[in-house]
Motif scaffolding. Structure first.
Motif, PDB file in Angstrom:
ATOM      1  N   GLU A 437     -39.620  -3.098  -7.644  1.00 53.13           N
ATOM      2  CA  GLU A 437     -38.693  -3.818  -8.379  1.00 53.13           C
ATOM      3  C   GLU A 437     -38.395  -3.533  -9.644  1.00 53.13           C
ATOM      4  OE1 GLU A 437     -38.855  -8.588  -9.464  1.00 53.13           O
ATOM      5  OE2 GLU A 437     -40.157  -7.913  -7.789  1.00 53.13           O
ATOM      6  N   SER A 438     -39.412  -3.178 -10.426  1.00 49.35           N
ATOM      7  CA  SER A 438     -39.296  -2.630 -12.010  1.00 49.35           C
ATOM      8  C   SER A 438     -38.556  -1.216 -11.975  1.00 49.35           C
ATOM      9  CB  SER A 438     -40.674  -2.446 -12.391  1.00 49.35           C
ATOM     10  OG  SER A 438     -41.481  -1.331 -11.683  1.00 49.35           O
ATOM     11  N   GLU A 439     -38.704  -0.591 -11.012  1.00 50.29           N
ATOM     12  CA  GLU A 439     -37.945   0.870 -11.209  1.00 50.29           C
ATOM     13  C   GLU A 439     -36.498   0.443 -10.925  1.00 50.29           C
ATOM     14  OE1 GLU A 439     -37.801   5.394  -9.150  1.00 50.29           O
ATOM     15  OE2 GLU A 439     -39.066   3.645  -8.202  1.00 50.29           O
ATOM     16  N   LEU A 440     -36.388  -0.276  -9.742  1.00 43.67           N
ATOM     17  CA  LEU A 440     -35.049  -0.633  -9.588  1.00 43.67           C
ATOM     18  C   LEU A 440     -34.032  -1.480 -10.779  1.00 43.67           C
ATOM     19  CD1 LEU A 440     -32.691  -0.840  -7.563  1.00 43.67           C
ATOM     20  CD2 LEU A 440     -33.482  -2.879  -6.646  1.00 43.67           C
ATOM     21  N   GLU A 441     -34.896  -2.269 -11.540  1.00 38.45           N
ATOM     22  CA  GLU A 441     -33.977  -2.870 -12.613  1.00 38.45           C
ATOM     23  C   GLU A 441     -33.786  -1.797 -13.668  1.00 38.45           C
ATOM     24  OE1 GLU A 441     -32.790  -5.814 -15.085  1.00 38.45           O
ATOM     25  OE2 GLU A 441     -33.256  -5.957 -12.921  1.00 38.45           O
ATOM     26  N   GLU A 442     -34.722  -0.775 -13.884  1.00 38.73           N
ATOM     27  CA  GLU A 442     -34.396   0.203 -14.744  1.00 38.73           C
ATOM     28  C   GLU A 442     -33.086   0.991 -14.345  1.00 38.73           C
ATOM     29  OE1 GLU A 442     -34.343   2.718 -18.209  1.00 38.73           O
ATOM     30  OE2 GLU A 442     -35.517   0.615 -17.558  1.00 38.73           O
ATOM     31  N   LEU A 443     -33.108   1.204 -12.912  1.00 33.25           N
ATOM     32  CA  LEU A 443     -31.848   2.064 -12.486  1.00 33.25           C
ATOM     33  C   LEU A 443     -30.699   1.100 -12.552  1.00 33.25           C
ATOM     34  CD1 LEU A 443     -33.595   3.623  -9.313  1.00 33.25           C
ATOM     35  CD2 LEU A 443     -32.750   4.624 -11.268  1.00 33.25           C
ATOM     36  N   LEU A 444     -30.843   0.023 -12.877  1.00 31.54           N
ATOM     37  CA  LEU A 444     -29.516  -0.711 -12.762  1.00 31.54           C
ATOM     38  C   LEU A 444     -29.068  -0.923 -14.335  1.00 31.54           C
ATOM     39  CD1 LEU A 444     -30.109  -4.036 -10.545  1.00 31.54           C
ATOM     40  CD2 LEU A 444     -28.983  -1.982 -10.029  1.00 31.54           C
ATOM     41  N   VAL A 445     -30.077  -1.046 -15.355  1.00 31.57           N
ATOM     42  CA  VAL A 445     -30.031  -0.733 -16.689  1.00 31.57           C
ATOM     43  C   VAL A 445     -29.014   0.556 -16.886  1.00 31.57           C
ATOM     44  CG1 VAL A 445     -30.946  -0.455 -19.010  1.00 31.57           C
ATOM     45  CG2 VAL A 445     -31.734  -2.460 -17.592  1.00 31.57           C
ATOM     46  N   GLN A 446     -29.395   1.601 -16.306  1.00 31.65           N
ATOM     47  CA  GLN A 446     -29.029   2.873 -16.308  1.00 31.65           C
ATOM     48  C   GLN A 446     -27.484   2.839 -15.851  1.00 31.65           C
ATOM     49  OE1 GLN A 446     -30.155   6.107 -17.890  1.00 31.65           O
ATOM     50  NE2 GLN A 446     -31.717   4.281 -18.633  1.00 31.65           N
ATOM     51  N   ILE A 447     -27.260   2.267 -14.868  1.00 31.91           N
ATOM     52  CA  ILE A 447     -25.950   2.000 -14.306  1.00 31.91           C
ATOM     53  C   ILE A 447     -25.002   1.277 -15.443  1.00 31.91           C
ATOM     54  CG2 ILE A 447     -24.682   0.619 -12.415  1.00 31.91           C
ATOM     55  CD1 ILE A 447     -25.621   3.146 -10.857  1.00 31.91           C
ATOM     56  N   MET A 448     -25.515   0.516 -15.874  1.00 34.51           N
ATOM     57  CA  MET A 448     -24.603  -0.481 -16.875  1.00 34.51           C
ATOM     58  C   MET A 448     -24.242   0.481 -18.057  1.00 34.51           C
ATOM     59  SD  MET A 448     -23.938  -2.935 -15.259  1.00 34.51           S
ATOM     60  CE  MET A 448     -22.934  -3.566 -16.765  1.00 34.51           C
ATOM     61  N   ILE A 449     -25.060   1.535 -18.340  1.00 34.78           N
ATOM     62  CA  ILE A 449     -24.946   2.462 -19.414  1.00 34.78           C
ATOM     63  C   ILE A 449     -23.523   3.262 -19.209  1.00 34.78           C
ATOM     64  CG2 ILE A 449     -25.468   4.669 -20.548  1.00 34.78           C
ATOM     65  CD1 ILE A 449     -28.396   3.323 -20.399  1.00 34.78           C
ATOM     66  N   VAL A 450     -23.461   3.806 -17.963  1.00 33.94           N
ATOM     67  CA  VAL A 450     -22.295   4.447 -17.283  1.00 33.94           C
ATOM     68  C   VAL A 450     -21.171   3.552 -17.265  1.00 33.94           C
ATOM     69  CG1 VAL A 450     -21.330   6.045 -15.957  1.00 33.94           C
ATOM     70  CG2 VAL A 450     -23.718   6.257 -16.105  1.00 33.94           C
ATOM     71  N   PHE A 451     -21.259   2.357 -16.861  1.00 34.38           N
ATOM     72  CA  PHE A 451     -20.312   1.140 -16.612  1.00 34.38           C
ATOM     73  C   PHE A 451     -19.702   0.875 -18.043  1.00 34.38           C
ATOM     74  CE2 PHE A 451     -18.997  -3.210 -16.754  1.00 34.38           C
ATOM     75  CZ  PHE A 451     -18.133  -3.195 -15.646  1.00 34.38           C
ATOM     76  N   LYS A 452     -20.306   0.929 -19.042  1.00 35.91           N
ATOM     77  CA  LYS A 452     -19.886   0.735 -20.408  1.00 35.91           C
ATOM     78  C   LYS A 452     -18.603   1.666 -20.811  1.00 35.91           C
ATOM     79  CE  LYS A 452     -22.271   1.680 -24.111  1.00 35.91           C
ATOM     80  NZ  LYS A 452     -23.108   1.821 -25.385  1.00 35.91           N
ATOM     81  N   TYR A 453     -18.864   3.030 -20.502  1.00 35.90           N
ATOM     82  CA  TYR A 453     -17.914   3.959 -20.761  1.00 35.90           C
ATOM     83  C   TYR A 453     -16.752   4.155 -19.696  1.00 35.90           C
ATOM     84  CZ  TYR A 453     -21.699   5.234 -23.819  1.00 35.90           C
ATOM     85  OH  TYR A 453     -22.575   5.285 -24.874  1.00 35.90           O
ATOM     86  N   ILE A 454     -16.939   3.302 -18.543  1.00 41.94           N
ATOM     87  CA  ILE A 454     -15.901   3.366 -17.778  1.00 41.94           C
ATOM     88  C   ILE A 454     -14.384   2.596 -18.272  1.00 41.94           C
ATOM     89  CG2 ILE A 454     -14.934   2.252 -15.323  1.00 41.94           C
ATOM     90  CD1 ILE A 454     -17.029   4.841 -15.207  1.00 41.94           C
ATOM     91  N   GLU A 455     -13.370   3.408 -18.117  1.00 41.34           N
ATOM     92  CA  GLU A 455     -12.247   2.757 -18.386  1.00 41.34           C
ATOM     93  C   GLU A 455     -11.463   1.857 -17.310  1.00 41.34           C
ATOM     94  OE1 GLU A 455     -10.442   6.231 -21.496  1.00 41.34           O
ATOM     95  OE2 GLU A 455      -9.386   6.023 -19.603  1.00 41.34           O
TER      96      GLU A 455
END
Length: 776
Positions: A437-455
């Motif tokens: 659960e904790s690892e998955l949440e961290e991975l989702l946070v990482q996903i949102m980092i890339v998502f921020k830069y998606i045009e």
């Protein structure tokens, strides 16, 4: 001070002729105060001097109190006499101080450097102590004559203590300040060169210079004018010269990295020097001077070294350079630009390595490459550049560039959001390597980092919603909490509208759970066609057409009898609860499990996990061991595009065998059930999507995206024109870009095309001067 005693020895004053006698008496005692104060004055002498000043200043008043004839001078004659007597005494005191300081000046000429400083400090201490004492002795003069003169606005009249300071400044200080300051600067230079000095000497000099600052309008106030003119100014000039020469020599003989360490140490020393013996007011000018000599004059050399430090990942040295260049105006601007270029190049290079083997890479590999570059340089920004917002902006600009415009995106500009959505789907889907659960949440946070830069955030949304729909329909989400967390993150990033349909999909799933419970209760109470129980354990999901990104199947499946019976039963139940609703069965999403009881050698029968199309094919073999392709097609009512993949997977798994074995799915090909089927697993998943289906699905998704974009552009154009009524074509295009860029970067050609489409539909019309108007 003790009260005045009438028994004190003081000259008896009877008239103005006694001024010389009084002053002679006062001068002798003042001289003792000025030269022998450490020996002290006895109380009798002290009171005598105080009384002499008092008697002298009041003697004329006593005379003026006698009766005056009516024709005499005005009544204030007595007061004016007192004024004249006070002025004479004040003048004589000033003359004495001038002569005294002339002697001090003569004595100073035999001293130089540190000896001169010692002399100056010693004489200053003696002189100011005497000034305080004399100020008490002449207190009556201060309280009456001096106060009246000041109140009447007379210039250049001060209390006795201030008079001492003024005389020191005019008659001694101005004559020696240059030599004193030179001695101070030589002492400071010694300390800068590493020698030990007496810092208290310089502090005493600074304090004396500060004390000489007098406000010309209000003598009770002090200023820093003297200190700034005679100390601060030459000190700053000398500092500039010293560090300009030293830095020039050091840079010529050492590396830039070593020079930065030297400059950093020097700046710390100067800051510490202010606290040790300089006045706090000098801090800004001193630091500005040091910044100019140590940093600004060598900024070009420092910036030239920046790329070398970046390439070699010298974080400490980069932090040192950042701190130094941040001290000068516009010192960091070139660094930010170079940093952005460096990160963009690093990100592009990382993606090129991923794309080196063509398209045969996992979405995880691609996303990890993007995150690795971002994480590396985010850490650098935080540590070396103190998390400064401008460097963060440079990092964001670089990341946005290499995330959206790289080797992988060359053939398909929307590849990044598609791969990111697929990676997110892999994380949120049940699998053998599911994270905790904790690892998955961290991975989702990482996903949102890339998502921020998606045009193209609309592309991500479309792929994500389709994949979410499949996870929900097939109930293979890793957890509801993880799904909810991801949607919350998307909502926070893009707003309610972006995730509205995703949240409604969750609501439909919950409603369907309640509906199935009600259906089972209903079925248990109702006997259908004389059958008291269901032949299969079925579960149904009711999905709202407007919220789920799902299309009706291309093939009108003729479901197996067992399935049709369950479907008909549910339809009767549903029609009783809802009227006027039409159910469209999404057979392509249906799945189930069937048991292979035909393999007699297998004690525990195999269980096949199959799609509805595969189930329809396999159940036909209950009635026949061998079937022709045409028979299967006719009985299932499936098209070739739908039937071929289903049969292909069954043949590949050797559940059925084609005759001949290498025959392709076509009319005339025979299929037989494999009674010798063997597998290490008892439960075998045959519901696998083939690449051709994935490709078609991706193409359909992109077509949907293009259509949605067209509708969005037209809606935005109409909304803008409805509000403005009239607008220049170029301004309309600019506003459309501004409103849409949060979803995707619109192309100007597409905007113009949709403007023309709306003109054809009579929503807007073209006027003169390239102006457009809204048509109600």
């Amino acid at each position: 001070m003790p009260p005045v005693s009438n028994t004190a020895s003081a000259p008896a004053l009877r008239g103005r002729d006694d001024l010389h006698t009084t002053w002679s008496y006062l001068e002798d005692n003042i001289n003792n105060v000025m030269t022998k104060l450490q020996e002290g004055l006895d109380m009798k002498t002290y009171m005598g001097v105080y009384t002499a000043v008092h008697n002298f200043c009041t003697s004329q008043k006593a005379a003026s109190s006698q009766p005056q004839p009516a024709t005499s001078t005005p009544l204030n004659t007595g007061h004016r006499g007192a004024h004249l007597l006070g002025e004479e005494l004040y003048t004589l005191l000033g003359q004495y101080l001038t002569e005294h300081l002339r002697q001090v000046l003569n004595s100073s000429e035999s001293h130089t450097d540190e000896a001169l400083l010692s002399f100056y400090i010693r004489e200053w201490k003696r002189y100011t102590d005497a000034a305080k004492y004399n100020n008490h002795l002449f207190r009556y003069l201060n309280r009456h004559w001096v106060k009246r003169e000041i109140d009447e606005g007379k210039k250049n009249v001060y209390d006795v203590y201030t008079l001492h300071l003024v005389k020191w400044k005019d008659d001694f200080f101005k004559a020696v300040e240059s030599k004193v300051m030179q001695a101070v600067l030589r002492l400071v230079e010694k300390q800068r060169n590493g020698e030990t000095i007496d810092q208290l000497q310089i502090k005493a000099i600074v304090d004396s210079f500060v004390s000489l600052g007098l406000d010309e309008i209000d003598s009770s106030k002090s200023t820093l004018d003297v200190y700034k003119l005679y100390f601060e100014r030459p000190f700053i000039i000398a500092t500039k010269e010293y560090y300009s020469n030293e830095s020039r020599r050091f840079v010529a003989e050492n590396s830039i990295v070593e020079y930065m360490k030297k400059a950093e140490a020097r700046l710390d020393e100067e800051k510490e020097r202010v606290g040790l013996y300089l006045h706090p007011d000098i801090m800004k000018k001193l630091m500005d001077t040091c910044n100019e000599a140590l940093i600004a004059d060598h900024s070009a050399a420092l910036r030239d070294e920046f790329q070398v430090l970046l390439d070699n990942e010298r974080t400490d040295d980069l932090a040192r350079m950042y701190k130094l260049l941040s001290r000068i105006k516009d010192g960091l601007d070139p660094l930010r630009s170079r940093f952005e270029q460096h990160v963009r190049k690093a990100g592009t290079s990382a993606v090129e390595k991923v794309a080196a083997n063509g398209d045969n890479f996992e979405p995880k590999v691609y996303v990890d490459a993007l995150l690795e570059i971002h994480g590396k340089y985010q850490q650098l920004v935080n540590v070396a550049f103190n998390g400064e917002s401008e460097f963060v902006r440079s990092l964001d600009n670089a990341c946005q560039e290499f995330v959206n415009h790289n080797q992988v995106c060359k053939s398909n500009s929307t590849r990044s959001p598609e791969l990111l959505a697929k990676y997110t789907d892999q994380l949120l889907k049940k699998g053998a390597k599911a994270a905790d659960e904790s690892e998955l949440e961290e991975l989702l946070v990482q996903i949102m980092i890339v998502f921020k830069y998606i045009e193209d955030k609309d592309v991500f949304q479309k792929f994500y919603s389709r994949m979410l729909a499949k996870r929900l329909v097939h109930t293979n989400s890793v957890s509801d909490d993880a799904e909810t967390s991801m949607i919350s993150k998307l909502k926070e990033a893009c707003g309610y509208e972006y995730t509205n349909k995703l949240q409604r999909m969750f609501q439909d799933v919950q409603i369907s759970k309640d509906l199935n419970t009600a259906y089972k209760d209903w079925h248990d109470k109702v006997l259908e066609d004389g059958d008291e129980k269901r032949t299969i354990d079925s579960t149904f999901q009711i999905l709202g057409t407007g919220f789920w990104p799902l299309n009706a199947p291309n093939a009108a499946l003729a479901p197996p009898v067992e399935i049709k019976k369950a479907v008909d039963s549910f339809i009767r139940f549903y029609d009783q609860k809802h009227t006027g609703r039409k159910l469209t069965w999404l057979w392509q999403l249906c799945k189930g499990e069937i048991r292979a009881n035909y393999i007699r050698s297998q004690k525990v029968p195999y269980t096949f996990q199959v799609s509805m199309y595969q189930m329809a094919v396999l159940l036909l073999f209950n009635d026949s061991d061998k079937l022709d392709y045409s028979e299967i097609k006719e009985l299932t009512n499936l098209t070739d595009d739908t039937l071929d993949p289903a049969i292909g997977i069954l043949c590949k798994a050797r559940v059925i065998i084609a005759t001949p074995e290498d025959a392709k799915a076509s009319p005339g090909t025979k299929y037989v059930l494999n009674h010798n089927f063997k597998n290490k697993k008892l439960k075998i998943n045959l519901n696998i999507q083939v690449k051709s289906e994935q490709k078609v699905e991706a193409e359909d998704t992109h077509k949907t995206i293009e259509e949605d974009r067209k509708l969005l552009l037209q809606a935005v154009i109409v909304r803008i024109m409805k509000g403005r009524k009239k607008l220049k074509h170029v301004h309309l295009v600019e506003e459309v870009i501004t409103q849409v860029r949060s979803r995707f970067p619109p192309k100007i050609a597409d905007i113009k095309k949709n403007i023309d489409a709306l003109m054809e539909k009579d929503y807007i019309e073209r006027l003169d001067n390239d102006e457009l108007a809204y048509m109600a």
